[in-house]
Enzyme design. Structure first.
Site, mmCIF file in Angstrom:
data_model
loop_
_atom_site.group_PDB
_atom_site.id
_atom_site.type_symbol
_atom_site.label_atom_id
_atom_site.label_comp_id
_atom_site.label_asym_id
_atom_site.label_seq_id
_atom_site.Cartn_x
_atom_site.Cartn_y
_atom_site.Cartn_z
ATOM 1 N N ASP A 207 0.854 -1.190 0.000
ATOM 2 C CA ASP A 207 0.000 0.000 0.000
ATOM 3 C C ASP A 207 0.887 1.235 0.000
ATOM 4 O O ASP A 207 1.354 1.691 1.041
ATOM 5 C CB ASP A 207 -0.922 0.013 1.223
ATOM 6 C CG ASP A 207 -1.947 1.145 1.178
ATOM 7 O OD1 ASP A 207 -1.737 2.107 0.400
ATOM 8 O OD2 ASP A 207 -2.949 1.074 1.915
ATOM 9 N N HIS A 212 0.591 7.976 3.741
ATOM 10 C CA HIS A 212 1.288 7.288 4.821
ATOM 11 C C HIS A 212 2.799 7.506 4.807
ATOM 12 O O HIS A 212 3.512 6.919 5.627
ATOM 13 C CB HIS A 212 0.976 5.794 4.749
ATOM 14 C CG HIS A 212 -0.482 5.493 4.658
ATOM 15 N ND1 HIS A 212 -1.358 5.762 5.684
ATOM 16 C CD2 HIS A 212 -1.226 4.981 3.639
ATOM 17 C CE1 HIS A 212 -2.591 5.409 5.310
ATOM 18 N NE2 HIS A 212 -2.532 4.941 4.083
ATOM 19 N N ILE A 227 0.021 9.363 8.322
ATOM 20 C CA ILE A 227 -0.696 8.519 9.277
ATOM 21 C C ILE A 227 -0.461 7.039 8.983
ATOM 22 O O ILE A 227 -0.015 6.659 7.907
ATOM 23 C CB ILE A 227 -2.212 8.816 9.263
ATOM 24 C CG1 ILE A 227 -2.820 8.485 7.888
ATOM 25 C CG2 ILE A 227 -2.462 10.269 9.636
ATOM 26 C CD1 ILE A 227 -4.334 8.617 7.834
ATOM 27 N N GLY A 230 -4.857 2.029 7.993
ATOM 28 C CA GLY A 230 -5.915 1.442 8.815
ATOM 29 C C GLY A 230 -5.745 -0.060 8.974
ATOM 30 O O GLY A 230 -5.965 -0.613 10.061
#
Length: 308
Positions: A207, A212, A227, A230
């Protein structure tokens, strides 16, 4: 309701995706385990070491059940293929994840994915699309697992032709039974600190969203810094359940549901609270530094550990 979008829901729910492939090796499985915190605080923890090392060779390492979440590669591009559905990909939010495990995942494999639209819901100012992906072992044809990914598309709603918002679900609602976080004391609590580089490590599992990793991209999206993914947070929480309630036996996991509530910044501490209800584990993950819930859901077990 006057729709602002001119899509035909029937075209979306009947859309046929082409089959896709996913191939992985023992290295990929081990890298994923490290990406969700395995061995981060104790390099010889027997409950974690088996995911990254085996004395008989890497082909004997065990695989975490949440590794299955990597199989439906390219979900965002699949959703963009849906006829008539227009949305800004920057406004796509991963809302929920549901995983069913049918067989223990092999340490390496070639996977064939078959995807369908499992749900479509008009939320007026947004649309919720659910994609279900069945993953089969290519050589044997055996069904290994199922993922159902729910995404929230801001700005894509308002397509209903009647006063009642359009809503379609093809799966049994008992797979996503409603739950509340109990007010009683948790059965178990597990606290673990993520590393400042956690997102940079996890992204190597496939990903590569710059949210991120890129500080400027994250700032434009409204965050003070990049961040955590998830699904990385989900991996931390399920690992906590495996280590505490399953006593390290990852193959006790039958299915996993997770609802993403808030972001995690790499370096923050995740506290996973667990409540045992028969074979169901209701859980909630919080960020210690901000005292905010970031994830909640249910994990269903095949059985209970005899040492509980």
């Amino acid at each position: 309701m006057a729709g602002k979008s001119y899509l035909d829901p029937q075209l979306i729910i009947s859309h046929e995706f082409p089959e896709s492939a996913f191939t992985y090796t023992e290295r990929d499985a081990a890298l994923y385990a490290l990406g969700i915190g395995a061995c981060s605080t104790d390099a010889v923890d027997s409950k974690d070491l088996k995911y990254v090392y085996h004395q008989d060779g890497q082909q004997s390492i065990e695989v975490l059940p949440t590794f299955a979440a990597l199989f439906p590669v390219g979900i965002q591009s699949r959703i963009a293929q849906l006829p008539g559905l227009k949305f800004d990909q920057r406004l796509l939010l991963h809302a929920q994840q549901y995983i069913e495990i049918y067989k223990p995942l092999p340490s390496n494999g070639s996977i064939v994915n078959k995807a369908t639209v499992a749900g479509l819901h008009d939320k007026v100012k947004a649309a919720v699309v659910e994609i279900e992906v069945l993953s089969y072992e290519k050589e044997s044809g055996v069904l290994l697992c199922m993922n159902r990914v729910s995404v929230f598309l801001r700005g894509a709603g308002g397509f209903s032709k009647s006063s009642d918002p359009y809503s379609y679900t093809k799966y049994s609602t008992n797979q996503t039974s409603a739950f509340k976080i109990p007010k009683s004391q948790p059965f178990a609590v597990f606290e673990e600190c993520t590393q400042p580089s956690q997102a940079l490590l996890y992204r190597l599992s496939g990903d590569y969203n710059p949210l991120h990793s890129d500080p400027m991209f994250a700032e434009v999206a409204g965050f003070s810094r990049p961040i955590l993914h998830g699904l990385c947070t989900l991996g931390f929480a399920v690992r906590a359940i495996i280590k505490t309630i399953c006593r390290g036996e990852q193959n006790m996991i039958k299915n996993i549901s997770g609802k993403f509530l808030l972001h995690v910044y790499p370096g923050e501490t995740i506290i996973t609270e667990m409540w045992l209800d028969g074979l169901k584990v209701v859980y909630q993950a919080k960020v210690k530094e901000r005292n905010r819930a970031v994830l909640s859901g249910i994990v269903t077990l095949n059985r209970l550990s005899s040492s509980l």
